[in-house]
Design an enzyme around this catalytic site. Structure first.
Site, PDB file in Angstrom:
ATOM      1  CE  LYS A 171      -0.362  -0.020   5.027  1.00 29.77           C
ATOM      2  NZ  LYS A 171      -1.508  -0.051   6.222  1.00 29.77           N
ATOM      3  CE1 TYR A 200      11.442  32.243   4.066  1.00 30.57           C
ATOM      4  CE2 TYR A 200      11.933  29.661   3.905  1.00 30.57           C
ATOM      5  CZ  TYR A 200      11.387  30.833   3.425  1.00 30.57           C
ATOM      6  OH  TYR A 200      10.871  31.079   1.993  1.00 30.57           O
TER       7      TYR A 200
END
Length: 364
Positions: A38, A259
């Site tokens: 999956k 940042y």
């Protein structure tokens, strides 16, 4: 230098996948071992992984969603069995039949949809039944099973190929929940028609043989994630994640990075900007850096969407340059080590790796 246009590359060792599958088969020698592929085989590439496992005699696969099953069927052809773990979406039961997919029935609503299609087509349709044995996630409850036993028409026209449940605490062998779930599973199975049974996930394979039943469903262990909790990892490493150096710069004392200026150089440093960021699955809050020839390269500043900065001061200046690649995951900085450092699990590390990261496959 590596020839690629990509900013980062995930190298996937198919030979290690095969070795891990064969090892798991030896751990459960009387049990068929399926493969859970999956989420695009946990981000590694479901088509490539499943094709490799088919050559290793794996003939049963599990995915979560219908669309995943349709894609996998196209890749593998008619013969392997493909189960859809998340049941049947309303109005799409016929897609299972058209693509030779087997639904895992998790609720009476799923069951009604499958029975309606059986009546419509006049065929006996195969399904797996999942029981909720304590995880409270998916699966028929004991009350649902009582309803079915009281009214056998609720499964009329359905060929129950497999009964299954899922262990919540198998990574901790000493947890009493494992035995509680096993006993609950046995009790529910006794009330249903005799069929194949499945309880063990990756970690469940490493519990006693009482947990193995007829079919085991490993996922994470195939991809090199440790299935044995705090014990040493018996699985072979499968992946290496590498990122390109975009730029190298000298940082004087007082240089601030990224940042919010979370980093400020207190001594002269050499910094490298790597072409990977949180858009590629290297999360903004993570603190795991990179590796180059055994030297750890710590993160400096905040990770950006498309890039991150690492400190390469400890690497001799002539050894690294623009367009070279450094490792973020390797045999030293493993999936499990990164996961532990970032207070997550290896599953999340792998499945987070984004589509911009090029997948490369080898058999060495």
């Amino acid at each position: 230098m590596m020839m690629t246009r990509a900013g980062a590359v995930l190298n996937v060792n198919l030979a290690a996948i095969s070795a891990n599958y064969q090892y798991l088969c030896k751990q459960a020698p009387t049990t068929k071992v399926a493969a859970v592929v999956k989420s695009n085989a946990y981000g590694l590439g479901a088509e490539e992984i499943a094709t490799q496992l088919r050559s290793d005699k794996c003939d049963t696969f599990f995915v979560a969603h219908l669309e995943e099953g349709i894609k996998l069927r196209k890749a593998l052809g008619r013969s392997p069995e493909i189960f859809i773990l998340n049941g049947i979406p309303d109005n799409y039961a016929d897609e299972f039949l058209a693509n030779h997919l087997t639904p895992v029935i998790n609720s009476l609503s799923d069951l009604e949809l499958w029975i309606a299609l059986a009546k419509q087509t006049g065929k006996s349709l195969t399904a797996a039944l999942q029981f909720d044995t304590g995880m409270s996630r998916l699966g028929l409850s004991a009350k649902d099973i009582q309803k079915i036993n009281a009214d056998p028409s609720l499964i009329e026209g359905i060929n129950i190929d497999l009964t299954m449940s899922h262990l919540a605490c198998a990574g901790d062998p000493s947890n009493p929940a494992n035995e509680q779930q096993r006993q609950a599973f046995d009790a529910l199975c006794k009330t249903m028609p005799k069929t194949k049974r499945s309880l063990a996930n990756s970690s469940g394979i490493f519990l006693s043989s009482e947990f193995h039943y007829d079919l085991a469903r490993p996922g994470a262990a195939l991809y090199g994630i440790n299935p044995t909790g705090d014990s040493s990892n018996p699985m072979k490493p499968v992946v290496q994640l590498q990122a390109r150096i975009l730029e190298i710069r000298d940082a004087a004392v007082g240089t601030q990075v990224g940042y919010d200026y979370l980093y400020k150089a207190s001594t002269p440093r050499r910094l490298a900007t790597l072409s990977i960021g949180y858009a590629d699955g290297w999360h903004r809050q993570w603190t795991s850096g990179a590796m180059y020839e055994g030297i750890y390269l710590p993160v400096v500043g905040r990770i950006s969407m498309d890039s991150m900065v690492v400190d390469i001061t400890d690497v001799p200046e002539a050894q690294l340059s623009r367009n070279m690649f450094v490792d973020l995951i390797n045999t030293e900085q493993t999936l499990d080590k990164i996961a532990d450092t970032q207070h997550t699990i290896g599953y999340e590390v792998l499945t987070s790796i984004g589509e911009r990261v090029e997948r490369r496959y080898s058999n060495k």
